[in-house]
Design an enzyme around this catalytic site. Structure first.
Site, short mmCIF file in Angstrom:
data_model
loop_
_atom_site.label_atom_id
_atom_site.label_comp_id
_atom_site.label_asym_id
_atom_site.label_seq_id
_atom_site.Cartn_x
_atom_site.Cartn_y
_atom_site.Cartn_z
N LYS A 107 0.81 -1.21 0.00
CA LYS A 107 0.00 0.00 0.00
C LYS A 107 0.86 1.28 0.00
O LYS A 107 0.35 2.36 -0.27
CB LYS A 107 -0.95 0.01 1.20
CG LYS A 107 -2.03 -1.05 1.09
CD LYS A 107 -3.05 -0.92 2.20
CE LYS A 107 -4.21 -1.87 2.00
NZ LYS A 107 -3.82 -3.28 2.27
C1 LIG Z 1 -4.54 -4.37 1.73
C2 LIG Z 1 -3.82 -5.66 1.66
C3 LIG Z 1 -4.25 -6.71 0.81
C4 LIG Z 1 -5.52 -6.63 -0.02
O1 LIG Z 1 -5.42 -5.72 -1.10
P1 LIG Z 1 -6.73 -5.24 -1.88
O2 LIG Z 1 -6.24 -4.25 -2.88
O3 LIG Z 1 -7.63 -4.62 -0.85
O4 LIG Z 1 -7.34 -6.45 -2.50
C5 LIG Z 1 -3.49 -7.87 0.75
N1 LIG Z 1 -2.38 -8.02 1.51
C6 LIG Z 1 -1.94 -7.04 2.34
C7 LIG Z 1 -0.74 -7.29 3.16
C8 LIG Z 1 -2.64 -5.83 2.46
O5 LIG Z 1 -2.20 -4.88 3.28
#
Ligand SMILES: *Cc1c(COP(=O)(O)O)cnc(C)c1O
Length: 431
Positions: A107
């Site tokens: 993210k």
């Molecule tokens: C947010 C997150 C996800 C999921 O991603 P999306 O885009 O919401 O499908 C998967 N793994 C980790 C470690 C995350 O922080």
């Protein structure tokens, strides 16, 4: 590029407005009016391009003309200042490590890109924009670090007291400057409710510009396309049918991959890897989309019962189940299966995954059973140290804390306790 609301009851708007608002006035997600594939020569010459050049070409049409090219180049340089290595695990499975950024989760890319877009849009305003987010853990850290020191933007993060890991809490509460951490006496849903109430509170919104920073925001969603281009650049010489296995929660990341495919990136197939929160796995089996209350698991960033970006995926495939199901497969796994996979990855392949990556690995293995000629790239979305307890307990091995975490763990926590919405409102009005 202009954007329309997927609820179809709001006027089309510019990239800038879509970023500043987050959600359309009719509560719909924004979607680009057009998607123009990149040129053949871009793909033929991709080996010769830098990562910054690739990212620039991939996202240019979606932010133009609101962000001039020169400014976009700077934003990309600042966003992508860490690596995205590919590590082979088996002959047919590689791990694309997206966790080398400041908070050790994928993210970081979206949060850093969005923060700089907002900073650019607000640079000549006297009034700061306030980004208000509720977090169950990962989002808050990435947003806090992504926005740290960005002029014109203040960040207020609400998190449930005692319900996030030590590491996650430190990542949220030790930064200071334009980042405030509010510790809510309650669970994640209470934080989320307080944020929603603030967005609807005219007394607040008439005196300050509030926005959100989750993957419904186009500036957080779209830069996730970059990962898929980078993997293709690394692997296309050795492998043909490249398939991505994406640990999915709100389906923002995988949906960005599908946008990359629409831009012409030769992606053979997508796998949505899910934990017990299996709305999409069931949908592909039954053609019935039935949201469920979220179930708590060890891969908790995927504990989502009604993925917010699924509507964008449907739009991309013209709302056709047949179209979608030729491009997407989905599997779901229990915590028990996930732990077994963590062990096998470590003992058989000498790879320490985090629980989300382990779910992705299981899905890749299952897909290869019926598609042996594919090469699967698992998106490893977080560093195993972020889920220290569960990983160490499962593989019975100590994990070394990366430098980013070691530093943050030594800093002092600063947070303000909140009990009710009134506390939040008072805080926002009297900063
Ligand atoms: C947010 C997150 C996800 C999921 O991603 P999306 O885009 O919401 O499908 C998967 N793994 C980790 C470690 C995350 O922080």
């Amino acid at each position: 590029m202009n954007y329309y609301s997927l609820n179809m009851k709001a006027p089309n708007t510019t990239f800038k407005e879509a970023v500043v608002k987050g959600l359309a006035p009719d509560k719909g997600l924004y979607f680009p009016e057009s998607i123009t594939p990149l040129s053949k020569s871009f793909f033929n010459n991709i080996q010769d391009l830098s990562r910054h050049e690739i990212a620039f070409e991939a996202i240019k049409q979606f932010v133009s003309p609101d962000i001039p090219e020169k400014e976009l180049k700077l934003i990309i340089e600042e966003t992508l200042n860490f690596d995205f290595p590919i590590v082979p695990i088996t002959q047919n499975i590689s791990s694309l490590e997206l966790f080398h950024g400041p908070t050790l989760a994928f993210k970081d890319v979206g949060a850093r890109f969005m923060s700089r877009c907002l900073g650019y849009f607000n640079k000549d305003n006297n009034e700061n924009i306030t980004v208000l987010v509720a977090t169950s853990g990962d989002t808050g850290g990435a947003v806090a670090h992504g926005f740290l020191g960005v002029k014109g933007v203040d960040v207020v993060i609400l998190y449930p007291s005692g319900k996030v890991s030590d590491i996650q809490e430190k990542q949220l509460t030790t930064l200071g400057k334009n980042i405030s951490a509010l510790e809510v006496d309650g669970v994640f849903d209470d934080c989320q409710d307080m944020v929603k109430q603030a967005f609807l509170d005219k007394e607040l919104t008439s005196v300050m510009q509030l926005t959100s920073a989750n993957s419904i925001n186009v500036a957080r969603w779209l830069p996730q396309m970059f990962y898929y281009f980078f993997a293709y650049q690394d692997l296309s010489k050795q492998h043909k049918n490249i398939v991505f296995s994406v640990p999915s929660g709100n389906f923002g990341n995988i949906c960005a991959g599908m946008m990359a495919q629409r831009l012409g990136l030769p992606i053979h197939h997508f796998i949505a890897a899910n934990n017990s929160n299996n709305v999409v796995t069931n949908y592909l089996k039954t053609q019935k989309y039935e949201p469920q209350p979220a179930i708590a698991t060890i891969s908790n960033a995927m504990d989502v019962g009604n993925p917010s970006n699924f509507i964008r995926i449907e739009e991309l495939f013209g709302k056709s189940f047949n179209e979608l199901s030729t491009h997407l497969t989905s599997y779901s796994y229990s915590d028990e299966a996930t732990k077994k996979a963590l062990k096998r990855l470590y003992f058989d392949y000498n790879y320490i995954a985090d629980p989300h990556g382990a779910v992705g690995f299981l899905a890749a293995e299952d897909y290869l059973k019926t598609n042996p000629n594919a090469h699967c790239v698992v998106l490893e979305t977080a560093h195993p140290a972020k889920f220290l307890d569960i990983v160490e307990e499962t593989i019975r091995e100590n994990i070394e804390l990366p430098a980013q975490l070691d530093k943050v763990m030594k800093k002092k926590k600063k947070s303000l306790k909140m009990a009710t919405y009134h506390d939040l409102k008072y805080f926002l009005l009297n900063r």
